[in-house]
Structures are given as structure tokens and as C-alpha cells.
Scaffold this motif. Structure first.
Motif, PDB file in Angstrom:
ATOM      1  N   LEU A 288     -11.017 -12.293   1.351  1.00  0.00           N
ATOM      2  CA  LEU A 288     -11.656 -13.365   0.603  1.00  0.00           C
ATOM      3  C   LEU A 288     -12.574 -12.792  -0.464  1.00  0.00           C
ATOM      4  N   ASP A 289     -12.867 -13.624  -1.478  1.00  0.00           N
ATOM      5  CA  ASP A 289     -13.847 -13.241  -2.480  1.00  0.00           C
ATOM      6  C   ASP A 289     -15.244 -13.330  -1.883  1.00  0.00           C
ATOM      7  N   LEU A 290     -16.204 -12.731  -2.606  1.00  0.00           N
ATOM      8  CA  LEU A 290     -17.575 -12.726  -2.092  1.00  0.00           C
ATOM      9  C   LEU A 290     -18.170 -14.128  -2.040  1.00  0.00           C
ATOM     10  N   PRO A 291     -18.001 -15.006  -3.057  1.00  0.00           N
ATOM     11  CA  PRO A 291     -18.540 -16.370  -2.914  1.00  0.00           C
ATOM     12  C   PRO A 291     -17.900 -17.151  -1.770  1.00  0.00           C
ATOM     13  N   GLU A 292     -16.586 -16.988  -1.558  1.00  0.00           N
ATOM     14  CA  GLU A 292     -15.936 -17.668  -0.441  1.00  0.00           C
ATOM     15  C   GLU A 292     -16.436 -17.132   0.893  1.00  0.00           C
ATOM     16  N   THR A 293     -16.643 -15.814   0.963  1.00  0.00           N
ATOM     17  CA  THR A 293     -17.191 -15.231   2.197  1.00  0.00           C
ATOM     18  C   THR A 293     -18.599 -15.748   2.465  1.00  0.00           C
ATOM     19  N   ALA A 294     -19.407 -15.844   1.424  1.00  0.00           N
ATOM     20  CA  ALA A 294     -20.768 -16.361   1.590  1.00  0.00           C
ATOM     21  C   ALA A 294     -20.745 -17.817   2.025  1.00  0.00           C
TER      22      ALA A 294
END
Length: 400
Positions: free
Chosen positions: A253-259
Motif C-alpha cells: 500500500l501507499d503511505l497515505p493508505e497505510t496511515a
């Protein structure tokens, strides 16, 4: 009485994107909607949904942010970037996309109602009939398709989080049972696999799992020494750091999706990811490269023989749990009504004053036992005895 339809809202990930595009923090957005920061975080993660007036206010605010974002995009209008090259799918997460039926254009013939030219000797070609449409799937069929598509990968991910095969399988089954209970909401979600994944991770990393007797005994470790070392390094991480590492380096996943899925800010998720990578690289220096770490996580998840139950059994198990909870709620309600009726029946109908507690009386002289009589007391006693024996003198009336 019919209930008015709820105000539509964008998906949870779009809510977070709109807030970050407007450079607003969760606290600032919570102040504008008149709720707490924890409520905004739960709305953006999809764990809860707003209701009533809060939902209307939140929808109006998101609409305003969307209009402002569209205006900013119109003013900037950057040149289109080339599409990135798709990467090969990982065994940790199945890659899916919108279904698009591609077919070559049929050779067009003469229009309907047109006649062939005289003397040509050629007949009009038949117009090909349109392909029959696929029948719509029933909710059970759609659920079974989602389960068969994503359950094996989710079980492997849960194994990386917990290091327990049975707990990983149970977490995914419980997540899909919850999804079946709330299937209308999950079916309309833009990422149903992400919805189920977040629920499975929450159940797998719940601190209450340590109190279950079946999960107190250790399970056999992986056979390969390298896999054992990597799994031990993962389990030494904190739950949130482990979850961030699996989502970013394992699932991809991308970092914003992970966050968003871990209910944290983007800087906090980045710090967790860096700390997790440093910890793993400290025990295994060969995994300092993220690409090598992703490959090793994939190999570790694929080496174990993990299995998932059939979708029919999962659906039936969820329905049994729902029936059990319904019956338990009905039994509790009946017991509560019975206890209330018994209390009303046996309660006193008039007021009975309570008996006041005893109070010590002060100032009373202590009781003294009689002692020896003095000489004067003896004479007085003898005098009284004599007079009582003879009696008083009799009075007689006389005439004077």
C-alpha cells in the motif's frame, strides 16, 4: 412511518484525502463539525459512520472541501504524467481491478431498412446480435467470490502479524462473518478487500487474545532457520509498527493508505515504518533493502501451509453467531422485564419509617449497691417500724 434516506458521503479514503488537500488537521476538522478528534479519525478509517445532524454537517463540509479542491486543480492543471508500469502481483495481496469486457468492433453492415443497389447481386450482411448480459450476482454469490479471491492472501498476512496459524485463520473468518452481517455497506465500499483486511487485523492484534486458553500455548515455529529469525524479528515489533510494516512492505500500500488503515497521520506512519525497518535490519542486515524485505515477507507467508474454510461455512457460521446474539439479547430483555415486574409486585405500597438507632443518655448517675447503715439510719428504721406496727392515733370527733 418511512425513514428518510441518509445523506450520501464519499468513501473513507476520499474523506481523508479531501481533508489533507485542504491542509486541515483532524482536530481542526473536528472543531468545524463540533465533534472530537477521535470521532473524525473513526469516520476517516471507516470504522464508524456519522448519523443524524452530524452526518449532514460532515457531508456539507466535505462537499465544500471537494469544490475547493476541484477549483485548485482547475487553476493548476498540471500536464498528465505517464502511467506507471504495473508491478507483478504479490502473494500477500491479490490485485484486482474493475471488470471491463473488451471485444473487437463487429464489421458494420448496411443500415436497417436500406436496400441493396440494383444489379449488384449482393445481399445485405446480417447485423450481429448483442452478446447476452451476465446475470447479476446474488449477495451470497458476491460474498463467496470476494472470499475465494482474498481469503488466502489475508490469512497469510494475519500469520505475519501474529505468528499463529489458527489465530490467522480465525481472524479472517471472523472478519468475513462481520462483513456478511454488514454486507450492504461492504458491497458498496470502493475497496471491500481493505474493509475486511482492517477488520481481520483488528481482531488478530486484539490484546484480549492473550487471555484465551487456546492461544497461550506456543505453536511450532517455521522449519527454515531464516524464516524463524524473520518471524521472531517481526513479533518483537509493537503491534502498530508490525501492522505498518506488513501493509507497506508486504501488501504494497501507499503511505497515505497505510496511515488511513492504521488510523494514524502520515508522518506518524512514516516514523513507524522507519523504526520497524531499522529493527528488522538490526537483526537481519541483509533485509535493509525494502525490495529484499518485501521478497522475504512473501516467501515467509508462502512457505507455511495455511488454509481457509469454505465460504459457505463462513456464511453459515456468521448467521449462527447472529442468531445466538439475537436470542441472547431477547433472553436478557425477558429476564430484565421479569425482574422489573417482580420488583414492582413485591415492593411496599406505603412508607414505613425506619427504626431510629439507639442513643446513649448521658448525665445519669451510676447505680450504686447499698452499703452498711449508720447509727442514725438504724434508729430511723426502728422508729418507722414501731410506728407502723402500732398504727397512727385514731381521731375522734368531739363536741365543744
Amino acid at each position: 412511518m418511512t425513514r428518510s434516506p441518509a445523506t450520501p458521503l464519499p468513501p473513507p479514503k476520499a474523506r481523508r484525502r479531501l481533508r489533507e488537500a485542504a491542509a486541515l488537521t483532524q482536530t481542526q476538522l473536528a472543531t468545524r463539525v463540533n465533534v472530537t478528534r477521535a470521532t473524525i479519525r473513526a469516520w476517516e478509517s471507516g470504522r464508524t459512520a456519522p448519523r443524524g445532524r452530524k452526518r449532514e454537517a460532515y457531508a456539507r463540509l466535505l462537499k465544500t472541501l471537494a469544490e475547493e479542491d476541484a477549483a485548485r486543480r482547475t487553476r493548476s492543471a498540471p500536464p498528465p504524467e505517464p502511467a506507471p508500469t504495473p508491478e507483478p502481483a504479490s502473494v500477500l495481496e491479490p490485485v484486482s481491478g474493475p471488470a471491463s469486457d473488451t471485444a473487437s468492433d463487429p464489421v458494420s453492415g448496411p443500415e436497417k431498412g436500406s436496400e441493396p443497389e440494383p444489379g449488384s447481386g449482393s445481399e445485405p450482411e446480417p447485423v450481429p446480435e448483442p452478446a447476452p448480459e451476465h446475470p447479476a450476482l446474488t449477495p451470497a454469490q458476491a460474498f463467496d467470490a470476494l472470499y475465494e479471491f482474498s481469503a488466502p492472501a489475508l490469512v497469510r498476512q494475519a500469520y505475519l502479524l501474529t505468528g499463529r496459524r489458527e489465530l490467522a485463520r480465525e481472524s479472517v473468518e471472523r472478519a468475513f462473518q462481520t462483513a456478511w452481517e454488514r454486507w450492504p455497506e461492504v458491497a458498496r465500499d470502493r475497496d471491500p478487500v481493505g474493509w475486511v483486511r482492517a477488520t481481520a487485523y483488528e481482531f488478530a492484534l486484539s490484546p484480549w487474545q492473550r487471555f484465551r486458553p487456546r492461544h497461550r500455548q506456543p505453536e511450532p515455529p517455521p522449519a527454515d532457520p531464516g524464516d524463524r529469525t524473520l518471524l521472531n524479528a517481526l513479533l518483537r515489533l509493537g503491534p502498530q509498527h508490525r501492522r505498518t510494516l506488513v501493509l507497506y512492505d508486504g501488501v504494497g500500500l501507499d503511505l497515505p493508505e497505510t496511515a488511513a488503515e492504521t488510523e494514524a497521520s502520515t508522518p506518524a506512519a512514516a516514523n513507524r515504518l522507519l523504526h520497524a525497518r531499522e529493527t528488522v535490519a538490526g537483526r537481519l542486515p541483509a533485509l535493509a533493502d525494502p525490495r529484499v524485505l518485501h521478497q522475504r515477507l512473501t516467501e515467509l507467508a508462502s512457505a507455511e501451509r495455511l488454509w481457509a474454510a469454505k465460504p459457505t461455512g463462513v456464511r453459515k457460521g456468521g448467521e449462527r453467531r447472529a442468531r445466538f446474539r439475537t436470542r441472547a439479547a431477547i433472553a436478557f430483555t425477558v429476564a430484565l422485564i421479569g425482574a422489573t415486574a417482580l420488583t414492582v409486585r413485591t415492593a411496599p405500597t406505603h412508607y414505613e419509617p425506619a427504626v431510629s438507632p439507639g442513643v446513649a443518655v448521658r448525665g445519669v448517675p451510676p447505680r450504686v449497691a447499698p452499703g452498711s447503715l449508720s447509727e442514725a439510719e438504724r434508729e430511723l428504721r426502728q422508729k418507722l417500724r414501731d410506728r407502723l406496727q402500732d398504727g397512727p392515733e385514731r381521731l375522734e370527733p368531739r363536741l365543744e
